[in-house]
Enzyme design. Structure first.
Site, PDB file in Angstrom:
ATOM      1  N   GLY A  90       0.860  -1.194   0.000  1.00 43.24           N
ATOM      2  CA  GLY A  90       0.000   0.000   0.000  1.00 43.24           C
ATOM      3  C   GLY A  90       0.878   1.218   0.000  1.00 43.24           C
ATOM      4  O   GLY A  90       2.083   1.140   0.203  1.00 43.24           O
ATOM      5  N   GLY A  92       2.848   3.529   1.298  1.00 40.29           N
ATOM      6  CA  GLY A  92       3.454   3.806   2.606  1.00 40.29           C
ATOM      7  C   GLY A  92       4.062   5.183   2.668  1.00 40.29           C
ATOM      8  O   GLY A  92       4.483   5.639   3.728  1.00 40.29           O
ATOM      9  N   ARG A  93       4.144   5.842   1.517  1.00 40.84           N
ATOM     10  CA  ARG A  93       4.758   7.175   1.523  1.00 40.84           C
ATOM     11  C   ARG A  93       4.215   8.061   0.405  1.00 40.84           C
ATOM     12  O   ARG A  93       4.901   8.957  -0.068  1.00 40.84           O
ATOM     13  CB  ARG A  93       6.261   7.068   1.387  1.00 40.84           C
ATOM     14  CG  ARG A  93       6.728   6.272   0.185  1.00 40.84           C
ATOM     15  CD  ARG A  93       8.189   6.483  -0.017  1.00 40.84           C
ATOM     16  NE  ARG A  93       8.749   5.531  -0.954  1.00 40.84           N
ATOM     17  CZ  ARG A  93      10.001   5.561  -1.355  1.00 40.84           C
ATOM     18  NH1 ARG A  93      10.792   6.507  -0.917  1.00 40.84           N
ATOM     19  NH2 ARG A  93      10.445   4.671  -2.206  1.00 40.84           N
ATOM     20  N   ASP A 253       3.338  -5.045  -7.432  1.00 38.46           N
ATOM     21  CA  ASP A 253       2.867  -3.738  -6.939  1.00 38.46           C
ATOM     22  C   ASP A 253       3.439  -2.603  -7.778  1.00 38.46           C
ATOM     23  O   ASP A 253       3.032  -1.449  -7.618  1.00 38.46           O
ATOM     24  CB  ASP A 253       3.238  -3.547  -5.457  1.00 38.46           C
ATOM     25  CG  ASP A 253       4.695  -3.846  -5.177  1.00 38.46           C
ATOM     26  OD1 ASP A 253       5.121  -4.980  -5.434  1.00 38.46           O
ATOM     27  OD2 ASP A 253       5.420  -2.941  -4.724  1.00 38.46           O
ATOM     28  N   ASP A 263       6.857   3.458 -11.057  1.00 32.81           N
ATOM     29  CA  ASP A 263       7.837   3.239 -10.004  1.00 32.81           C
ATOM     30  C   ASP A 263       9.256   3.196 -10.553  1.00 32.81           C
ATOM     31  O   ASP A 263       9.753   2.161 -10.986  1.00 32.81           O
ATOM     32  CB  ASP A 263       7.521   1.963  -9.210  1.00 32.81           C
ATOM     33  CG  ASP A 263       8.074   2.110  -7.807  1.00 32.81           C
ATOM     34  OD1 ASP A 263       9.254   2.491  -7.694  1.00 32.81           O
ATOM     35  OD2 ASP A 263       7.331   1.869  -6.835  1.00 32.81           O
TER      36      ASP A 263
HETATM   37  P1  AMP Z   1       8.882   0.796  -3.654  1.00 35.71           P
HETATM   38  O1  AMP Z   1      10.210   0.156  -3.459  1.00 35.71           O
HETATM   39  O2  AMP Z   1       8.958   2.290  -3.744  1.00 35.71           O
HETATM   40  O3  AMP Z   1       8.087   0.167  -4.744  1.00 35.71           O
HETATM   41  O4  AMP Z   1       8.093   0.522  -2.304  1.00 35.71           O
HETATM   42  C1  AMP Z   1       7.624  -0.737  -1.898  1.00 35.71           C
HETATM   43  C2  AMP Z   1       6.692  -0.555  -0.759  1.00 35.71           C
HETATM   44  O5  AMP Z   1       7.366   0.014   0.360  1.00 35.71           O
HETATM   45  C3  AMP Z   1       5.517   0.390  -1.043  1.00 35.71           C
HETATM   46  O6  AMP Z   1       4.432  -0.096  -0.313  1.00 35.71           O
HETATM   47  C4  AMP Z   1       5.989   1.706  -0.484  1.00 35.71           C
HETATM   48  O7  AMP Z   1       4.926   2.542  -0.130  1.00 35.71           O
HETATM   49  C5  AMP Z   1       6.775   1.255   0.731  1.00 35.71           C
HETATM   50  N1  AMP Z   1       7.858   2.191   1.074  1.00 35.71           N
HETATM   51  C6  AMP Z   1       9.036   2.355   0.428  1.00 35.71           C
HETATM   52  N2  AMP Z   1       9.787   3.285   1.043  1.00 35.71           N
HETATM   53  C7  AMP Z   1       9.076   3.737   2.100  1.00 35.71           C
HETATM   54  C8  AMP Z   1       9.297   4.710   3.116  1.00 35.71           C
HETATM   55  N3  AMP Z   1      10.429   5.402   3.182  1.00 35.71           N
HETATM   56  N4  AMP Z   1       8.322   4.885   4.021  1.00 35.71           N
HETATM   57  C9  AMP Z   1       7.181   4.186   3.984  1.00 35.71           C
HETATM   58  N5  AMP Z   1       6.903   3.262   3.055  1.00 35.71           N
HETATM   59  C10 AMP Z   1       7.831   3.031   2.119  1.00 35.71           C
HETATM   60 MG    MG Z   2       6.507   0.662  -5.722  1.00 31.48          MG
END
Ligand code: AMP
Ligand code: MG
Length: 491
Positions: A90, A92-93, A253, A263
């Site tokens: 989901g 997260g940021r 995702d 992404d």
């Molecule tokens: P990503 O690598 O950007 O595709 O992120 C994978 C998952 O980790 C997604 O659910 C993001 O929202 C969460 N996520 C990545 N970095 C962060 C962060 N610094 N804080 C909160 N959630 C994160």
């Molecule tokens: Mg992502």
């Protein structure tokens, strides 16, 4: 043209049941400033590009001042990450601020990344680095202008806030623009939780907004959706392969339900032609290598078709995968024939392309520079004053033989030289966003607080197929210092 304060947001996603999201306001920066603002995209969205000068722009775009009508929410999703199912992802940021409608009546998600923790943050800080925000800003725009479906980037807002990654780094937010942020993983969470009514609600949402050609209430509607989605995915992946793009993290995702590239983490472009090229340095087994991407997309689609088990039949799921296979092969073949300047789909020409890729790999020749230059080869085998081709032809007998074979192939299957050159140059970019180009823009931003290179790079890559005087260094291969540049996946 609208001011940033007058965007008239809607949020259709908020009409879905509450399990789909968490409503949440951004956590603003204390002292935000604009790092980059994409006036051309603003223009396309019907936003006054003069807003770049608005002294309050950064405050609006980091949530410090409320954007009228926005109803921000963090979208729930799950996903298969490196082959393992993770039910708890989901946003997260990031937050979907809402949707705006442009002058051509197109609806766009505005999605702010790096704007604080949400229910889905899993103990992480909810922030994004300035470094990764610049990479996404430049990467997503570059792909769009190559003609590869992608999310877009409107703006990067910087801050004085530091966050912990490998080192302490400045935080930033990036405003992403896309027709949708629904991912394969948005469905997977509900499927694995055993909530078919939510899978159906989401399928109906996506079909109504993004696949309006599929007749509502049609018995086979969900099967048609699977196939249409498979086709879009195939077309995007074929472009990645032809343009030598590696995504780096093809988890479900990070797979868009409309085939957008979404992404931008440790992405990259090939330099030499290497099927085993891995752009993500944490991907130790090469799962998401360049050569694996088409098969991974199919694997991801197979997982996706499962989610629609109760809605589409098994046969329709199989059809969707067959559609993917066929559409991928056709699109890739077509693109490669165009890149080599061949007119018709002939077995000999396809075999020649395959053989050439092998020679490129063997001689570690730059994939993009090679393709850009071979439009100068003429049907009589000469290549005028092209010094790059001259040098290549002198490196070995193997290349000389290649030039003879290519000229022979062109005589059989191409338009006259000038027309063919024009067509080839419109599909073989002169400018490729190599890592060192983004890295230079990032270093100038981080070390000197100078953001001018970011916008300069964005503008060059808005016209990747046209020669731009004074920009020769952006068309060259990577300098020595950048050959082994490691792109961190900590973002
Ligand atoms: P990503 O690598 O950007 O595709 O992120 C994978 C998952 O980790 C997604 O659910 C993001 O929202 C969460 N996520 C990545 N970095 C962060 C962060 N610094 N804080 C909160 N959630 C994160
Ligand atoms: Mg992502």
């Amino acid at each position: 043209m609208r001011k940033i304060t007058n965007l008239r947001f809607e949020n259709a996603y908020a009409e879905l049941p509450s399990e789909f999201y968490q409503k949440k306001d951004p956590v603003p920066f204390e002292s935000p400033h604009v790092v980059a603002f994409n006036e051309n995209l603003a223009d396309e969205l019907g936003i006054d590009s003069g807003e770049k000068q608005n002294p309050l722009l950064a405050e609006y775009l980091c949530g410090k001042k409320p954007l009228a009508g926005a109803d921000p929410l963090a979208m729930y999703y799950a996903g298969w990450q490196f082959g393992v199912y993770n039910p708890h992802l989901g946003d997260g940021r990031a937050l979907l601020l809402g949707q705006i409608i442009d002058e051509r009546n197109r609806r766009w998600d505005l999605h702010l990344k790096g704007c604080g923790t949400t229910r889905f943050s899993r103990g992480f800080d909810g922030r994004a680095t300035l470094r990764s925000s610049i990479r996404e800003y430049l990467g997503s725009e570059a792909l769009h202008h190559l003609g590869i479906p992608s999310t877009r980037a409107l703006c990067v807002v910087g801050s004085t806030e530091k966050i912990e990654r490998e080192t302490r780094e400045p935080a930033a937010m990036m405003l992403r623009v896309a027709e949708t942020h629904v991912r394969f993983g948005s469905f997977e969470g509900f499927y694995h939780r055993g909530e078919p009514e939510n899978v159906r609600a989401l399928a109906d949402y996506v079909i109504a907004r993004h696949y309006p050609e599929i007749p509502r209430q049609a018995e086979e509607g969900y099967g048609l959706f699977l196939s249409a989605m498979a086709e879009k995915t195939a077309s995007t992946i074929a472009k990645w392969q032809a343009f030598g793009f590696t995504h780096g993290v093809m988890n479900t995702d990070n797979m868009s339900v409309t085939g957008l590239t979404i992404d931008y983490g440790p992405y990259g472009f090939l330099e030499t032609f290497d099927r085993d090229h891995v752009s993500n340095h944490s991907d130790h087994f090469g799962r998401y290598s360049y050569g694996n991407q088409p098969a991974i997309a199919r694997w991801n689609l197979e997982k996706f078709t499962k989610c629609l088990d109760g809605l589409a039949g098994e046969e329709q799921a199989i059809n969707a995968i067959e559609t993917y296979n066929k559409a991928f092969s056709e699109s890739y073949r077509e693109l490669m024939l165009r890149k080599f300047g061949f007119e018709k789909e002939k077995k000999e020409s396809l075999r020649f392309i395959e053989k050439t890729l092998g020679v490129l790999a063997e001689f570690k020749t730059d994939y993009h520079i090679f393709l850009r230059n071979i439009s100068d080869v003429r049907r009589d085998g000469s290549f005028g004053e092209n010094p790059w081709l001259l040098e290549l032809s002198e490196t070995s007998e193997r290349w000389q033989q290649w030039f003879r074979e290519y000229a022979g192939e062109l005589r059989e299957n191409s338009l006259p030289d000038p027309e063919r050159k024009k067509r080839m140059d419109s599909v073989n970019p002169r400018y490729v966003l190599r890592n060192h180009i983004t890295e230079t823009a990032i270093r100038e931003a981080l070390e000197q607080g100078d953001y001018s290179e970011i916008e300069k790079v964005r503008r060059i890559f808005e016209n990747p197929f046209s020669d731009q005087p004074g920009c020769e260094s952006y068309a060259a291969d990577s300098p020595e210092w950048a050959k082994n540049l490691v792109v961190s996946c900590l973002s």
